[in-house]
Design a protein around this motif. Structure first.
Motif, mmCIF file in Angstrom:
data_model
loop_
_atom_site.group_PDB
_atom_site.id
_atom_site.type_symbol
_atom_site.label_atom_id
_atom_site.label_comp_id
_atom_site.label_asym_id
_atom_site.label_seq_id
_atom_site.Cartn_x
_atom_site.Cartn_y
_atom_site.Cartn_z
ATOM 1 N N GLY A 223 0.644 -0.984 0.117
ATOM 2 C CA GLY A 223 -0.016 0.029 0.079
ATOM 3 C C GLY A 223 0.820 1.141 0.125
ATOM 4 N N PHE A 224 0.427 2.227 -0.731
ATOM 5 C CA PHE A 224 1.162 3.517 -0.770
ATOM 6 C C PHE A 224 0.404 4.557 -0.336
ATOM 7 C CE2 PHE A 224 3.369 6.369 -4.289
ATOM 8 C CZ PHE A 224 4.360 6.770 -3.356
ATOM 9 N N LEU A 225 0.751 5.041 0.736
ATOM 10 C CA LEU A 225 -0.243 6.119 1.564
ATOM 11 C C LEU A 225 0.286 7.404 1.650
ATOM 12 C CD1 LEU A 225 -1.339 3.690 4.521
ATOM 13 C CD2 LEU A 225 -2.405 3.848 2.142
ATOM 14 N N GLY A 226 -0.500 8.434 1.693
ATOM 15 C CA GLY A 226 0.018 9.641 2.060
ATOM 16 C C GLY A 226 -1.137 10.573 2.016
ATOM 17 N N VAL B 199 4.623 4.833 3.391
ATOM 18 C CA VAL B 199 3.787 6.099 3.827
ATOM 19 C C VAL B 199 4.789 7.018 3.434
ATOM 20 C CG1 VAL B 199 2.452 6.823 5.399
ATOM 21 C CG2 VAL B 199 2.705 4.834 5.615
ATOM 22 N N ILE B 200 4.160 8.085 2.813
ATOM 23 C CA ILE B 200 5.053 9.349 2.534
ATOM 24 C C ILE B 200 4.041 10.492 2.944
ATOM 25 C CG2 ILE B 200 6.323 8.455 0.693
ATOM 26 C CD1 ILE B 200 4.598 10.095 -1.178
ATOM 27 N N ALA C 161 -3.647 4.943 13.398
ATOM 28 C CA ALA C 161 -2.292 4.912 13.319
ATOM 29 C C ALA C 161 -1.777 5.800 12.344
ATOM 30 C CB ALA C 161 -1.781 3.560 12.944
ATOM 31 N N TYR C 162 -2.510 5.719 11.276
ATOM 32 C CA TYR C 162 -2.093 6.619 10.129
ATOM 33 C C TYR C 162 -2.138 8.126 10.054
ATOM 34 C CZ TYR C 162 -2.760 8.942 5.495
ATOM 35 O OH TYR C 162 -2.552 9.951 4.506
ATOM 36 N N MET C 163 -3.512 8.492 10.996
ATOM 37 C CA MET C 163 -3.877 9.845 11.297
ATOM 38 C C MET C 163 -2.836 10.262 12.217
ATOM 39 S SD MET C 163 -6.551 10.685 9.681
ATOM 40 C CE MET C 163 -7.555 11.760 10.641
ATOM 41 N N ARG C 164 -2.229 9.263 13.084
ATOM 42 C CA ARG C 164 -1.371 9.929 13.898
ATOM 43 C C ARG C 164 -0.132 10.023 13.502
ATOM 44 N NH1 ARG C 164 -1.615 7.903 19.730
ATOM 45 N NH2 ARG C 164 0.248 8.133 20.503
#
Ligand SMILES: Nc1ncnc2c1ncn2[C@@H]1O[C@H](COP(=O)(O)OP(=O)(O)OP(=O)(O)O)[C@@H](O)[C@H]1O
Length: 436
Positions: free
Chosen positions: A31-34, A199-200, A290-293
């Motif tokens: 997964g590529f998140l940002g 994650v970027i 976790a991502y929001m953090r």
């Protein structure tokens, strides 16, 4: 395998991607998140040779895309589902792509079946819904039976059945040993689909690890504790838990959120002071939390309240009142820029560990008014308190962006949305292999 090394892209003074290094392995969904504008699409375009890096390089199987032999047959991608000639039917669109890469026409009907568009194959794509367009884009990516697949927001606009289908498709493609690199803003979906995450934030690497590790490193387990509806009892318990080293915060619904104490210890402490418990439950963070953090300090676009709404701020998520553990809070970014690649967050706080967060905004000395504590029919005076309100306001200034030297203006970006030519089917595979 996709490998980026020091990948950087500048558009004039704008640094879209900065010094990114990562690997996307085969046999897994990565997964590529940002946040919006963090550089995901720019990175994907560079992987596909549609944009030239300003510095660094990115390779697929050891070579830049443009130097791959038979590149269009080895890599399939969906970057923009709208990159379709609306006057063509779905079948015509795919036939064009197939002919450009020497793919047999029969493959077109196979992929139309795979994505569920066989019944509308003769319809002009301009009449397609968002979800149908996504399916057509996915069909184009699958056309060549490629070993490497990139999908930019593939579930955008899909209905729940479509989302489930994409999830299963991604997992199946990875289980066949392919490299699957997929961006998404749907965290709950990514949690179910991806094995690994990159994650970027503002073009820089924030995390490169398994989903499990990502959640563990960017969240703190806590307990939800509920006493009978009696503020005195809550306060008594809150005091005891705090004295025992727990971090106690009131939830909007009257429960207590306790970090840093094991569940049995909370139970014992309550028993010792003769406070009954109506709830004592563990809480593990979701990928979204976790991502929001992790990314809260790297968000460029944040909404403010509409003053004409005349409504109160919606109740904030409990996480919002928290200081970031191991990540600079919004508006307080280090002058030197972001944490370097490979930056390790603080170790996850287990139940028995002391809380990693800073002191809570408000200890439970002043419990929030409970709407249900009012006598029946009597309205509470004034609006209910917002214990976290002070921490939810958007910053006056966004965090400082990573400083990068201004580069000469790069060549103009391609005007047309990127469409990667599809790849041809491998000859040793059966025609109906995708339909498995
Ligand atoms: N051709 C371009 N010219 C100038 N700036 C660009 C260009 N393409 C992208 N950018 C800028 O680069 C940054 C990264 O954009 P990009 O589209 O890669 O982000 P993203 O993570 O894909 O965003 P989203 O999640 O909203 O799709 C943004 O600030 C964007 O405005």
């Amino acid at each position: 395998m996709i490998e980026a090394t020091g990948l950087t892209k500048r558009y004039g003074a704008k640094t879209a991607v900065y010094n990114l290094s990562f690997q996307v392995r085969s046999g897994a969904v990565t997964g590529f998140l940002g946040p919006n504008g963090s550089g995901k699409s720019t990175t994907m375009r560079m992987i596909l040779g549609l944009d030239d890096p300003s510095a660094g390089r990115v390779t697929i199987g050891g070579q830049p895309y443009r130097q791959l032999t038979n590149a269009p047959r080895r890599v399939g991608a969906l970057l923009d589902a709208k990159a379709v000639h609306g006057g063509r039917s779905a079948r015509q669109h795919l036939l064009c792509l197939a002919q450009l890469s020497g793919i047999p026409a029969r493959r077109v009907d196979e992929v139309l079946g795979v994505v569920g568009l066989q019944d509308v194959a003769s319809r002009r794509s301009k009449g397609f819904s968002l979800g149908m367009g996504q399916r057509l884009g996915i069909a184009g990516a699958l056309l060549g039976d490629p070993e490497v697949l990139l999908f930019d927001e593939p579930v955008n606009g899909l209905d729940p059945e479509g989302i489930l289908w994409v999830r299963n498709l991604m997992r199946k493609l990875a289980s066949e040993g392919r490299t699957v690199f997929v961006s998404s803003h749907l965290m709950s979906e990514m949690a179910l689909t991806a094995d690994h995450l990159i994650v970027i934030g503002r073009g820089q690497l924030l995390a490169d690890m398994s989903v499990k590790d990502f959640i563990a490193r960017n969240s703190t387990a806590h307990a939800t504790v509920r006493t009978p509806d009696d503020a005195g009892m809550r306060e008594k318990l809150s005091k005891a838990l705090s004295e025992a080293g727990g971090l106690v915060q009131p939830e909007q619904d009257g429960a207590l959120r306790v970090t840093g104490l094991e569940l049995p210890r909370i139970s014992d402490l309550a028993h010792e002071i003769d406070v009954r418990l109506w709830e004592l439950s563990p809480h593990q963070a979701s990928l979204e939390e976790a991502y929001m953090r992790m990314t809260s300090g790297a968000v460029d676009y944040r909404s403010t309240q509409d003053p004409r709404q005349g409504l109160q701020q919606p109740a904030p998520h409990p996480q919002q009142g928290y200081q970031q553990a191991g990540y600079p809070p919004q508006g307080q970014y280090p002058q030197g820029g972001y944490p370097p690649a490979g930056y390790q967050q603080q170790a996850p706080a287990g139940w028995g560990q002391p809380p990693v967060q800073q002191a809570p905004q408000q200890q439970y000395a002043q419990p929030p008014a409970q709407p249900y504590a009012q006598p029946y029919g009597q309205q509470p005076a004034g609006p209910p308190p917002q214990p976290y309100a002070a921490t939810t306001a958007a910053p006056a200034q966004p965090p400082v962006a990573p400083v990068a030297p201004v580069a000469p203006a790069p060549p103009a970006a391609p005007a047309a949305p990127p469409v990667v030519p599809p790849t041809a089917p491998s000859l040793n595979k059966s025609d109906s292999e995708d339909a498995r």
